[in-house]
Design an enzyme around this catalytic site. Structure first.
Site, PDB file in Angstrom:
ATOM      1  CD  GLU A 199      40.113  12.694  30.809  1.00 17.38           C
ATOM      2  OE1 GLU A 199      40.905  12.182  29.981  1.00 17.38           O
ATOM      3  OE2 GLU A 199      38.871  12.131  31.134  1.00 17.38           O
ATOM      4  CD  GLU A 207      40.014  12.549  26.068  1.00 18.43           C
ATOM      5  OE1 GLU A 207      39.786  11.984  25.270  1.00 18.43           O
ATOM      6  OE2 GLU A 207      40.692  12.645  26.798  1.00 18.43           O
TER       7      GLU A 207
HETATM    8  O1  IFM Z   1      41.752   7.022  29.614  1.00 14.76           O
HETATM    9  C1  IFM Z   1      41.775   7.854  28.676  1.00 14.76           C
HETATM   10  C2  IFM Z   1      40.235   8.591  28.990  1.00 14.76           C
HETATM   11  O2  IFM Z   1      39.368   7.880  28.782  1.00 14.76           O
HETATM   12  C3  IFM Z   1      39.936   9.551  28.555  1.00 14.76           C
HETATM   13  N1  IFM Z   1      41.487  10.685  27.823  1.00 14.76           N
HETATM   14  C4  IFM Z   1      42.391  10.129  27.782  1.00 14.76           C
HETATM   15  C5  IFM Z   1      42.891   9.032  29.118  1.00 14.76           C
HETATM   16  C6  IFM Z   1      44.187   8.439  28.831  1.00 14.76           C
HETATM   17  O3  IFM Z   1      44.128   7.727  27.605  1.00 14.76           O
END
Ligand code: IFM
Length: 444
Positions: free
Chosen positions: A351, A169
């Site tokens: 994710e 990200e």
């Molecule tokens: O916890 C985070 C992760 O580190 C990166 N993506 C979003 C998640 C939730 O906020």
């Protein structure tokens, strides 16, 4: 238990869960690890809820073996984790900390011994503090140092890891770290933010080039991007135009350079109003950023609705995370969009998840029906995308276990596994058991 939807996933589909180093490892001062910007930020009063920090986190550095046993017990076949750059190179470059590298060797070996495939992220926001002190991502040199670190890791661990992710990200570092100041390093500097975007993207491309020679031909490399489907809030031409630009900042600014070796012209022109980013782009940089990759790792959490004046609106229920609207169809839309606009790239979801108000019941169990429902509906959206021809290979739930949720500290619980922080006991939640059944049956 939720009723089955009768949707079967392909035999080859891989299920797993994800974590990141600073969020779970703890052991911040152990075995030679150097500090990162998140150590500094979380210890700065007022930055993180309740003054929480990652010094102990879920103590995964010491509990890794029993954590891997749990992953195996739940039936997951893939585990995505990140390497702490400053555990391996305490000052970001220079002498290697072999104890740090050995930790990841043990972890990867432990995964293989349990029949679980490692998926490794090189950078999940924990810039070594020493590099930050030299300018961090505002300094082009950090991208070069990242490539050196990537090459070192590939040389050391390359033959044991099938899938590598360079950055996690990069947009969140730009937006939360440099625009809003809610994440490390806590800057509010529009001008710098987009210089940081370019240098991170450059770091990605340089890392892909630096790693390739050390990896077996079948190893895959990509980046993890949090993509947000953007929708106009109404049918006006203004909303359509604003949505297009918003999408540029959320998605195209990262996808276009990686997959088309070009920045979106409209976004670049808009950025030029307040940031010198363009003057930092040197000849050849875009070719480097566009170095061919083998996959894209998609992280999906929320849609964004954009009005004709460029503001945003909420259209769906919000989770415990103030920024997350629950909208499973958004996952389908963004996966289809990637295929339509960027081609048939192999995709993995690295994710997807939500925080829920979980607590340990008097009977010793943790019930989280909201997470079961959320996952079931998002899995269904992924299934629909596969049916529509999206080349989706695997799905990693965020997160394997409760952890340090950045500026929210330990208040938000995102895990499939409950962590009782005072004792560091792990308790698989109702959702973990449900997920385990999904994995074993291959269906929802
Ligand atoms: O916890 C985070 C992760 O580190 C990166 N993506 C979003 C998640 C939730 O906020």
């Amino acid at each position: 238990m939720q009723p089955g939807l009768g949707l079967r996933f392909p035999e080859s589909f891989i299920w797993g869960a994800a974590t990141s180093a600073y969020q779970i490892e703890g052991a911040s001062n152990v075995d030679g690890r150097g500090p990162s910007v998140w150590d500094t930020f979380s210890k700065t009063p007022g930055k993180v809820r309740n003054g929480h920090h990652g010094d102990e986190a879920a103590n995964h550095y010491h509990l890794w073996a029993s954590d891997l046993d749990l992953i195996k017990e739940l039936g997951m076949k893939s585990y995505r984790f990140s390497i702490s750059w400053s555990r391996v190179l305490p000052t970001g470059s220079g002498p290697v900390n072999h104890k740090g590298l050995d930790f990841y060797k043990r972890l990867i070996d432990g995964l293989h011994q349990r029949g679980i495939s490692p998926m490794v992220t090189l950078y999940h926001w924990d810039t070594p503090q020493a590099l930050h002190d030299l300018g961090g991502w505002e300094n082009r040199d950090t991208a070069l140092k990242f490539a050196d670190y990537a090459a070192l890791v590939a040389r050391s661990l390359g033959d044991t890891v099938p899938t590598w992710l360079t950055l996690n990200e990069p947009k969140t570092v730009v937006q939360n770290g440099y625009l809003h100041g809610s994440h490390a390093p806590g800057h509010r500097d529009q001008a710098a933010a987009y210089v940081v975007a370019h240098h991170q993207l450059l770091a990605h491309g340089l890392a892909v080039q630096a790693m390739r020679p050390h990896l077996p031909a079948e190893a895959g490399i990509g980046a993890s991007l949090n993509l947000h489907p953007c929708y106009p809030a109404d049918g006006s031409a203004e909303a359509a135009a604003q949505t297009y630009l918003y999408d540029g900042y959320e998605n195209r600014l990262y996808l276009d350079p990686i997959f088309k070796a070009e920045y979106p012209a409209d976004v670049l022109a808009d950025i030029a109003r307040f940031s010198p980013m363009e003057t930092y782009i040197r000849p050849g940089d875009l070719k480097t950023i566009g170095e061919p990759v083998d996959l894209l790792a998609v992280q999906y959490y929320t849609p964004i609705y954009v009005t004709g004046t460029g503001t945003t609106e909420v259209r769906h229920p919000i989770s415990e995370a103030f920024w997350q609207q629950i909208f499973p169809q958004g996952l389908f839309d963004i996966l289809l969009r990637v295929k339509q606009d960027y081609g048939d790239i192999p995709l993995t979801i690295t994710e997807n998840g939500l925080p829920t108000p979980d607590s340990l019941g008097t009977d010793g169990t943790v019930s989280d029906p909201g997470r079961v429902e959320f996952l079931r509906d998002h899995f269904a959206a992924a299934h629909k995308a596969i049916e529509a021809g999206v080349n989706l290979k695997s799905y990693h739930v965020w997160s394997l276990m409760d952890n340090f949720e950045w500026q929210e500290g330990y208040e938000e619980r995102w895990g499939l596994i409950y962590v009782d922080y005072p004792t560091q006991r792990r308790i698989p939640k109702q959702s973990a058991r449900w997920f385990s059944d999904v994995i074993r049956s291959g269906a929802i």
